[in-house]
Design a protein around this motif. Sequence first.
Motif, mmCIF file in Angstrom:
data_model
loop_
_atom_site.group_PDB
_atom_site.id
_atom_site.type_symbol
_atom_site.label_atom_id
_atom_site.label_comp_id
_atom_site.label_asym_id
_atom_site.label_seq_id
_atom_site.Cartn_x
_atom_site.Cartn_y
_atom_site.Cartn_z
ATOM 1 N N SER A 115 -6.044 12.314 -17.432
ATOM 2 C CA SER A 115 -5.302 13.008 -16.466
ATOM 3 C C SER A 115 -5.671 12.298 -15.120
ATOM 4 C CB SER A 115 -5.534 14.591 -16.751
ATOM 5 O OG SER A 115 -6.776 14.710 -16.006
ATOM 6 N N SER A 116 -4.937 12.966 -14.349
ATOM 7 C CA SER A 116 -5.364 12.383 -12.740
ATOM 8 C C SER A 116 -6.566 13.465 -12.122
ATOM 9 C CB SER A 116 -4.147 12.757 -11.974
ATOM 10 O OG SER A 116 -3.844 14.317 -11.862
ATOM 11 N N GLY A 117 -6.842 14.350 -13.094
ATOM 12 C CA GLY A 117 -8.005 15.183 -12.729
ATOM 13 C C GLY A 117 -7.722 16.353 -11.855
ATOM 14 N N ILE A 118 -6.378 16.659 -11.566
ATOM 15 C CA ILE A 118 -6.133 17.721 -10.712
ATOM 16 C C ILE A 118 -5.808 19.047 -11.508
ATOM 17 C CG2 ILE A 118 -4.402 18.319 -9.113
ATOM 18 C CD1 ILE A 118 -6.147 16.172 -7.952
ATOM 19 N N ALA A 123 0.818 -1.166 -0.020
ATOM 20 C CA ALA A 123 -0.132 0.200 0.124
ATOM 21 C C ALA A 123 0.909 1.382 0.016
ATOM 22 C CB ALA A 123 -1.128 0.010 1.175
ATOM 23 N N ILE A 124 1.968 1.289 0.629
ATOM 24 C CA ILE A 124 2.882 2.305 0.994
ATOM 25 C C ILE A 124 3.469 2.560 -0.518
ATOM 26 C CG2 ILE A 124 4.915 3.182 1.904
ATOM 27 C CD1 ILE A 124 3.729 1.992 4.460
ATOM 28 N N VAL A 125 3.712 1.581 -1.298
ATOM 29 C CA VAL A 125 4.684 1.506 -2.383
ATOM 30 C C VAL A 125 3.785 2.232 -3.427
ATOM 31 C CG1 VAL A 125 5.701 0.425 -4.370
ATOM 32 C CG2 VAL A 125 6.294 -0.199 -1.912
ATOM 33 N N LEU A 126 2.688 1.793 -3.476
ATOM 34 C CA LEU A 126 1.410 2.224 -4.249
ATOM 35 C C LEU A 126 1.127 3.719 -4.228
ATOM 36 C CD1 LEU A 126 -0.986 -0.942 -4.693
ATOM 37 C CD2 LEU A 126 0.917 -0.056 -6.596
ATOM 38 N N ALA A 127 0.702 3.981 -2.997
ATOM 39 C CA ALA A 127 0.470 5.347 -2.549
ATOM 40 C C ALA A 127 1.559 6.462 -2.893
ATOM 41 C CB ALA A 127 0.313 5.419 -1.204
ATOM 42 N N TYR A 128 2.871 6.191 -2.639
ATOM 43 C CA TYR A 128 3.952 6.821 -2.845
ATOM 44 C C TYR A 128 4.063 7.219 -4.309
ATOM 45 C CZ TYR A 128 8.830 8.749 -2.623
ATOM 46 O OH TYR A 128 9.798 9.561 -3.004
ATOM 47 N N GLU A 129 3.882 6.005 -5.156
ATOM 48 C CA GLU A 129 4.085 6.335 -6.631
ATOM 49 C C GLU A 129 2.826 6.898 -7.278
ATOM 50 O OE1 GLU A 129 5.493 5.793 -10.527
ATOM 51 O OE2 GLU A 129 6.386 5.475 -8.932
ATOM 52 N N ALA A 130 1.725 6.891 -6.573
ATOM 53 C CA ALA A 130 0.550 7.728 -7.132
ATOM 54 C C ALA A 130 0.917 9.138 -6.918
ATOM 55 C CB ALA A 130 -0.798 7.111 -6.454
ATOM 56 N N ALA A 131 1.459 9.413 -5.678
ATOM 57 C CA ALA A 131 1.699 10.898 -5.255
ATOM 58 C C ALA A 131 2.463 11.403 -6.051
ATOM 59 C CB ALA A 131 1.981 10.882 -3.710
ATOM 60 N N SER A 132 3.385 10.719 -6.628
ATOM 61 C CA SER A 132 4.471 11.180 -7.348
ATOM 62 C C SER A 132 3.850 11.730 -8.988
ATOM 63 C CB SER A 132 5.784 10.485 -7.594
ATOM 64 O OG SER A 132 5.280 9.216 -8.417
ATOM 65 N N ARG A 133 2.753 11.148 -9.165
ATOM 66 C CA ARG A 133 2.205 11.325 -10.547
ATOM 67 C C ARG A 133 0.999 12.261 -10.510
ATOM 68 N NH1 ARG A 133 3.192 6.687 -14.428
ATOM 69 N NH2 ARG A 133 4.851 5.769 -13.363
ATOM 70 N N ILE A 134 0.704 12.789 -9.494
ATOM 71 C CA ILE A 134 -0.239 14.029 -9.419
ATOM 72 C C ILE A 134 -0.081 15.003 -10.342
ATOM 73 C CG2 ILE A 134 -1.535 15.930 -8.026
ATOM 74 C CD1 ILE A 134 -1.066 13.689 -5.530
#
Length: 92
Positions: free
Chosen positions: A76-79, A57-68
Amino acid sequence: MPKLKGAFEDGSLEEMPADSEVVDDLMAVEVIDGIPRIPNKRTKGDTGKRHGDAAVAIVLAYEAASRIGSTLGGYSSGIATGGGDLDQFVGG
């Protein structure tokens, strides 16, 4: 996992939960044939059997946060990434 490992080593990942089960899950990761993996073994934690789920979960969250703000496959991420009016962006 190299990005997450690097973030731990260089101190850019400052805050982690001080939970022994999360630490145990992170410590369960082993490099097997050059690939970070969680072996097929379970540990016993305070909340039951553990299998490294927090590490994944931490690996996936860290990668997702780096792609915002980035795109993947044309989506797109919608941001909103700057320059726009937020009220207009959300339809207000």
